[in-house]
Design a protein around this motif. Structure first.
Motif, PDB file in Angstrom:
ATOM      1  N   PHE A 193     -39.325  19.318 -20.898  1.00  0.00           N
ATOM      2  CA  PHE A 193     -39.231  20.366 -19.881  1.00  0.00           C
ATOM      3  C   PHE A 193     -39.825  21.661 -20.424  1.00  0.00           C
ATOM      4  O   PHE A 193     -39.680  21.980 -21.608  1.00  0.00           O
ATOM      5  N   ARG A 194     -40.495  22.393 -19.518  1.00  0.00           N
ATOM      6  CA  ARG A 194     -41.113  23.671 -19.877  1.00  0.00           C
ATOM      7  C   ARG A 194     -40.682  24.735 -18.875  1.00  0.00           C
ATOM      8  O   ARG A 194     -40.413  24.442 -17.712  1.00  0.00           O
ATOM      9  N   ARG A 195     -40.645  25.955 -19.335  1.00  0.00           N
ATOM     10  CA  ARG A 195     -40.126  27.057 -18.520  1.00  0.00           C
ATOM     11  C   ARG A 195     -40.894  27.233 -17.217  1.00  0.00           C
ATOM     12  O   ARG A 195     -40.340  27.674 -16.211  1.00  0.00           O
ATOM     13  N   GLU A 196     -42.174  26.870 -17.203  1.00  0.00           N
ATOM     14  CA  GLU A 196     -42.981  27.081 -15.993  1.00  0.00           C
ATOM     15  C   GLU A 196     -42.750  26.008 -14.932  1.00  0.00           C
ATOM     16  O   GLU A 196     -43.279  26.128 -13.813  1.00  0.00           O
ATOM     17  N   GLN A 197     -41.989  24.964 -15.234  1.00  0.00           N
ATOM     18  CA  GLN A 197     -41.725  23.926 -14.241  1.00  0.00           C
ATOM     19  C   GLN A 197     -40.869  24.470 -13.101  1.00  0.00           C
ATOM     20  O   GLN A 197     -40.093  25.412 -13.267  1.00  0.00           O
ATOM     21  N   ILE A 198     -40.988  23.828 -11.938  1.00  0.00           N
ATOM     22  CA  ILE A 198     -40.342  24.318 -10.722  1.00  0.00           C
ATOM     23  C   ILE A 198     -38.821  24.401 -10.857  1.00  0.00           C
ATOM     24  O   ILE A 198     -38.184  25.281 -10.272  1.00  0.00           O
ATOM     25  N   PHE A 199     -38.230  23.554 -11.677  1.00  0.00           N
ATOM     26  CA  PHE A 199     -36.767  23.544 -11.820  1.00  0.00           C
ATOM     27  C   PHE A 199     -36.224  24.879 -12.317  1.00  0.00           C
ATOM     28  O   PHE A 199     -35.072  25.227 -12.055  1.00  0.00           O
ATOM     29  N   PHE A 200     -37.040  25.620 -13.060  1.00  0.00           N
ATOM     30  CA  PHE A 200     -36.570  26.835 -13.719  1.00  0.00           C
ATOM     31  C   PHE A 200     -37.104  28.109 -13.050  1.00  0.00           C
ATOM     32  O   PHE A 200     -36.998  29.199 -13.603  1.00  0.00           O
ATOM     33  N   ASN A 247     -37.307  17.380 -27.199  1.00  0.00           N
ATOM     34  CA  ASN A 247     -37.103  18.504 -28.121  1.00  0.00           C
ATOM     35  C   ASN A 247     -35.935  19.399 -27.705  1.00  0.00           C
ATOM     36  O   ASN A 247     -35.381  19.270 -26.607  1.00  0.00           O
ATOM     37  N   GLU A 248     -35.592  20.301 -28.613  1.00  0.00           N
ATOM     38  CA  GLU A 248     -34.472  21.219 -28.395  1.00  0.00           C
ATOM     39  C   GLU A 248     -34.757  22.191 -27.249  1.00  0.00           C
ATOM     40  O   GLU A 248     -33.842  22.588 -26.526  1.00  0.00           O
ATOM     41  N   GLN A 249     -36.005  22.595 -27.100  1.00  0.00           N
ATOM     42  CA  GLN A 249     -36.357  23.512 -26.018  1.00  0.00           C
ATOM     43  C   GLN A 249     -36.004  22.909 -24.661  1.00  0.00           C
ATOM     44  O   GLN A 249     -35.487  23.601 -23.779  1.00  0.00           O
ATOM     45  N   SER A 250     -36.264  21.613 -24.501  1.00  0.00           N
ATOM     46  CA  SER A 250     -35.931  20.937 -23.237  1.00  0.00           C
ATOM     47  C   SER A 250     -34.426  20.953 -23.009  1.00  0.00           C
ATOM     48  O   SER A 250     -33.955  21.190 -21.884  1.00  0.00           O
ATOM     49  N   ARG A 251     -33.663  20.691 -24.061  1.00  0.00           N
ATOM     50  CA  ARG A 251     -32.199  20.715 -23.916  1.00  0.00           C
ATOM     51  C   ARG A 251     -31.722  22.110 -23.527  1.00  0.00           C
ATOM     52  O   ARG A 251     -30.862  22.262 -22.651  1.00  0.00           O
ATOM     53  N   ASP A 252     -32.287  23.131 -24.154  1.00  0.00           N
ATOM     54  CA  ASP A 252     -31.867  24.504 -23.853  1.00  0.00           C
ATOM     55  C   ASP A 252     -32.213  24.887 -22.412  1.00  0.00           C
ATOM     56  O   ASP A 252     -31.427  25.559 -21.734  1.00  0.00           O
ATOM     57  N   GLY A 307     -37.250  27.197  -7.037  1.00  0.00           N
ATOM     58  CA  GLY A 307     -37.072  25.767  -7.255  1.00  0.00           C
ATOM     59  C   GLY A 307     -35.631  25.326  -7.357  1.00  0.00           C
ATOM     60  O   GLY A 307     -35.354  24.170  -7.689  1.00  0.00           O
ATOM     61  N   LYS A 308     -34.702  26.231  -7.042  1.00  0.00           N
ATOM     62  CA  LYS A 308     -33.285  25.887  -7.198  1.00  0.00           C
ATOM     63  C   LYS A 308     -32.875  24.707  -6.329  1.00  0.00           C
ATOM     64  O   LYS A 308     -32.073  23.869  -6.735  1.00  0.00           O
ATOM     65  N   SER A 309     -33.413  24.633  -5.132  1.00  0.00           N
ATOM     66  CA  SER A 309     -33.054  23.536  -4.244  1.00  0.00           C
ATOM     67  C   SER A 309     -33.552  22.196  -4.787  1.00  0.00           C
ATOM     68  O   SER A 309     -32.807  21.212  -4.834  1.00  0.00           O
ATOM     69  N   TYR A 310     -34.807  22.172  -5.225  1.00  0.00           N
ATOM     70  CA  TYR A 310     -35.362  20.922  -5.746  1.00  0.00           C
ATOM     71  C   TYR A 310     -34.701  20.522  -7.060  1.00  0.00           C
ATOM     72  O   TYR A 310     -34.595  19.331  -7.384  1.00  0.00           O
ATOM     73  N   ALA A 311     -34.220  21.514  -7.836  1.00  0.00           N
ATOM     74  CA  ALA A 311     -33.579  21.226  -9.120  1.00  0.00           C
ATOM     75  C   ALA A 311     -32.342  20.358  -8.964  1.00  0.00           C
ATOM     76  O   ALA A 311     -31.882  19.733  -9.933  1.00  0.00           O
ATOM     77  N   LYS A 312     -31.808  20.283  -7.745  1.00  0.00           N
ATOM     78  CA  LYS A 312     -30.631  19.433  -7.513  1.00  0.00           C
ATOM     79  C   LYS A 312     -30.927  17.967  -7.797  1.00  0.00           C
ATOM     80  O   LYS A 312     -30.010  17.179  -8.035  1.00  0.00           O
ATOM     81  N   VAL A 313     -32.208  17.597  -7.775  1.00  0.00           N
ATOM     82  CA  VAL A 313     -32.562  16.211  -8.060  1.00  0.00           C
ATOM     83  C   VAL A 313     -32.167  15.834  -9.482  1.00  0.00           C
ATOM     84  O   VAL A 313     -31.878  14.663  -9.771  1.00  0.00           O
ATOM     85  N   LEU A 314     -32.103  16.818 -10.369  1.00  0.00           N
ATOM     86  CA  LEU A 314     -31.750  16.530 -11.756  1.00  0.00           C
ATOM     87  C   LEU A 314     -30.308  16.060 -11.893  1.00  0.00           C
ATOM     88  O   LEU A 314     -29.954  15.379 -12.858  1.00  0.00           O
ATOM     89  N   LEU A 346     -32.529  22.865 -19.805  1.00  0.00           N
ATOM     90  CA  LEU A 346     -31.613  22.168 -18.900  1.00  0.00           C
ATOM     91  C   LEU A 346     -30.230  22.819 -18.926  1.00  0.00           C
ATOM     92  O   LEU A 346     -29.583  22.965 -17.887  1.00  0.00           O
ATOM     93  N   ALA A 347     -29.792  23.231 -20.103  1.00  0.00           N
ATOM     94  CA  ALA A 347     -28.487  23.901 -20.212  1.00  0.00           C
ATOM     95  C   ALA A 347     -28.481  25.220 -19.442  1.00  0.00           C
ATOM     96  O   ALA A 347     -27.449  25.614 -18.876  1.00  0.00           O
ATOM     97  N   SER A 348     -29.637  25.880 -19.367  1.00  0.00           N
ATOM     98  CA  SER A 348     -29.714  27.180 -18.689  1.00  0.00           C
ATOM     99  C   SER A 348     -29.487  27.064 -17.181  1.00  0.00           C
ATOM    100  O   SER A 348     -29.173  28.063 -16.526  1.00  0.00           O
ATOM    101  N   ILE A 349     -29.661  25.848 -16.636  1.00  0.00           N
ATOM    102  CA  ILE A 349     -29.390  25.659 -15.200  1.00  0.00           C
ATOM    103  C   ILE A 349     -28.203  24.697 -14.990  1.00  0.00           C
ATOM    104  O   ILE A 349     -28.053  24.112 -13.923  1.00  0.00           O
ATOM    105  N   GLY A 350     -27.402  24.533 -16.050  1.00  0.00           N
ATOM    106  CA  GLY A 350     -26.125  23.852 -15.899  1.00  0.00           C
ATOM    107  C   GLY A 350     -26.071  22.383 -16.241  1.00  0.00           C
ATOM    108  O   GLY A 350     -25.048  21.732 -16.003  1.00  0.00           O
ATOM    109  N   PHE A 351     -27.127  21.826 -16.854  1.00  0.00           N
ATOM    110  CA  PHE A 351     -27.113  20.402 -17.191  1.00  0.00           C
ATOM    111  C   PHE A 351     -26.907  20.223 -18.693  1.00  0.00           C
ATOM    112  O   PHE A 351     -27.742  20.642 -19.502  1.00  0.00           O
ATOM    113  N   THR A 352     -25.806  19.585 -19.041  1.00  0.00           N
ATOM    114  CA  THR A 352     -25.466  19.383 -20.458  1.00  0.00           C
ATOM    115  C   THR A 352     -25.436  17.907 -20.849  1.00  0.00           C
ATOM    116  O   THR A 352     -25.157  17.583 -22.010  1.00  0.00           O
ATOM    117  N   ASN A 353     -25.716  17.034 -19.923  1.00  0.00           N
ATOM    118  CA  ASN A 353     -25.752  15.593 -20.213  1.00  0.00           C
ATOM    119  C   ASN A 353     -27.109  15.230 -20.825  1.00  0.00           C
ATOM    120  O   ASN A 353     -27.901  14.466 -20.268  1.00  0.00           O
TER     121      ASN A 353
END
Length: 403
Positions: A151-158, A179-184, A162-169, A186-193
Motif C-alpha cells: 500500500f502507498r499513500r497515494e492510493q485511493i484508500f488513503f 512492508n511496515e509502511q503498508s501496515r502503518d 476514497g473513504k467510501s471505497y476503502a470499506k472494501v478493505l 492500513l492502521a491509519s484508517i483503522g485496519f489492524t488485521n
C-alpha cells in the motif's frame, strides 16, 4: 458509483473487443468462465480460490498455490485471471484443478460465480480489490486474504475522497503485506488485521533458480565471451544499451523484448550492427557466429539470466521496470532505467548494491566501461544481488503458518 463505473467499463470492453484481439479474448473468456465452472466444479469438493490479475501476480502467488497443494491435498485449487497475458500463458497450469477468467465484478456476475464455486478460502494477490466479489465472500463468511499486497499513500484508500471505497478493505480476514509502511497506512484508517510477511516473489525466483532450464543454444552462443542479457526491454531501453555493444568485440548480447512482435524484432535487428539471430530460428552452428541472440518466445528469460555477466531489466524509461528479481537471483548486477521509484524490490536492490539506475545512453556506457576496467566490481555487485534475494525469502511459509 462503483457499479456504474463497472458497467461503463463493461460497455467499453465490449466495444474494444471489436477492434482488439487481446480484448476479444478477455471478453470471450469471461463469458465462457461460467461454462468452465459448471462443467468442472465437483459438487462435494472443497475449493481454495486464488485470483491473480495477470502473469506477474500469478508468479507471485505460485509458491503459495503449490505449497498449499503439497501440504493440504484435501483442497482443490481454482485459479482465475483478469488479463489474457496471464490466462493464455497459464491456462494449462497443472498446479490448479480449474483455471478460468474472472468475470467482471458486477453484482450479478459475482453472485453467479460464487454460487457455482462455494470456495472455503480465497486469496487475492497483491492489488486485487473487487468490491462485489469481496462483499459476497464476507457475507458468506469465507476467510479471504490479501497476499503480498503493498500500500502507498497515494492510493485511493488513503485519500479523503476514497473513504467510501476503502470499506472494501473490511472484507479481508487478514492482510499479508510486504512492508511496515503498508501496515502503518492500513492502521491509519483503522485496519489492524495485518501481518508483515514479505513478498512471495522471492520464494518464486528461488524456485525458478533451482529448476532452471539447460539451454545449449545459449551456451554455444556465449562461448568464451562475456554476456549481457536484457530482459523485458522496450524500444527506449534498446536505445540505451544497443549502441554500446555495437562497439564491443568481447561481449555478446541477448535481448528478450517485452513485446515479441514482428515489427519490434525487426527494429532490433536494424539497430544491431553485428550478426543477429532469433532463438526460434537458431541452430548450434548459426548461433555461434552471431553477436546478438533475440529471444522471440516466452518462458526462457529466467533461465537465460543464468548465463549473464551483466543484466538489464526493461521498462524503466516508460511504464515502469519489470521483474528485477528474476535476474538478481543469479548473482549478477541488475541495471534499469529511472522509472523505478514505485518498485520496492528495485529500491532495495539499489540500496543493497546489486542494482544500478541509468538515466541515459551515456550514463550506461560510463557504467559499463567502469565494470570492464574493474571486473571485481561486477562480481561484488553480483554477490550483493544474490544475498539480497536470499535474505528476503520465506514469505510463503510465514503466510501459511498464520493461516
Amino acid at each position: 458509483m462503483y457499479n456504474i463505473i463497472i458497467y461503463l467499463y463493461l460497455l467499453g470492453v465490449a466495444i474494444a473487443s471489436i477492434f482488439s484481439s487481446k480484448v476479444r479474448k478477455m471478453w470471450r473468456g469471461e463469458r465462457e468462465a461460467f461454462d468452465v465452472l459448471r462443467n468442472n466444479v465437483e459438487e462435494d469438493a472443497q475449493y481454495v480460490w486464488f485470483h491473480a490479475a495477470s502473469l506477474g501476480e500469478f508468479e507471485q502467488g505460485r509458491p503459495l498455490i503449490e505449497e498449499m497443494r503439497r501440504t493440504h491435498p484435501q483442497y482443490k485449487i481454482l485459479l482465475t485471471f483478469f488479463s489474457p497475458s496471464g490466462y493464455e500463458v497459464r491456462k494449462n497450469y497443472e498446479g490448479a484443478d480449474i483455471v478460468c477468467y474472472l468475470p467482471l465484478d458486477t453484482p450479478i456476475n459475482a453472485r453467479r460465480f460464487l454460487r457455482l464455486v462455494h470456495p472455503v478460502m480465497a486469496f487475492f494477490i497483491k492489488y486485487e480489490f473487487w468490491y462485489n466479489y469481496l462483499h459476497i465472500l464476507k457475507h458468506r463468511g469465507v476467510p479471504t486474504y490479501s497476499v503480498s499486497s503493498i500500500f502507498r499513500r497515494e492510493q485511493i484508500f488513503f485519500r479523503w475522497y476514497g473513504k467510501s471505497y476503502a470499506k472494501v478493505l473490511a472484507c479481508f480476514t487478514r492482510f499479508f503485506v510486504q512492508n511496515e509502511q503498508s501496515r502503518d497506512l492500513l492502521a491509519s484508517i483503522g485496519f489492524t488485521n495485518v501481518s508483515v510477511t514479505g513478498d512471495t516473489r522471492f520464494d518464486r525466483v528461488l524456485q525458478i533458480q533451482q529448476t532452471c532450464k539447460h539451454l545449449p543454444l545459449v551456451e554455444n552462443f556465449v562461448q568464451s565471451k562475456h554476456l549481457f542479457v536484457a530482459g523485458s526491454s522496450w524500444s527506449p531501453d534498446e536505445d540505451v544499451f544497443v549502441p554500446f555493444f555495437n562497439q564491443q568485440s568481447d561481449w555478446k548480447m541477448v535481448i528478450a523484448p517485452h513485446v515479441v512482435s514482428e515489427e519490434h524484432l525487426q527494429q532490433i535487428e536494424q539497430r544491431v550492427k553485428g550478426p543477429c539471430v532469433r532463438y526460434s530460428k537458431a541452430t548450434i552452428e548459426t548461433v555461434a557466429e552471431a553477436d546478438c541472440l533475440l529471444v522471440d518466445c516466452y518462458g526462457l528469460l529466467s533461465s537465460v539470466y543464468h548465463y549473464a555477466d551483466v543484466t538489464y531489466v526493461g521498462g524503466g524509461f516508460g511504464v515502469g521496470i519489470h521483474n528485477v528479481l528474476e535476474a538478481a537471483v543469479w548473482g549478477v548486477p541488475v541495471v534499469f532505467g529511472p522509472n523505478n521509484q514505485r518498485f520496492q524490490e528495485a529500491q532495495e536492490l539499489l540500496t543493497a548494491g546489486g542494482g544500478f539506475e541509468v538515466e541515459s545512453k551515456e550514463h550506461f556506457q560510463a557504467l559499463m566501461r567502469e565494470w570492464i576496467d574493474a571486473p571485481w566490481r561486477v562480481q561484488d555487485a553480483g554477490e550483493k544481488s544474490a544475498q539480497y534475494v536470499k535474505s528476503r525469502a520465506g514469505a510463503t511459509h510465514r503466510v501459511l503458518e498464520e493461516i
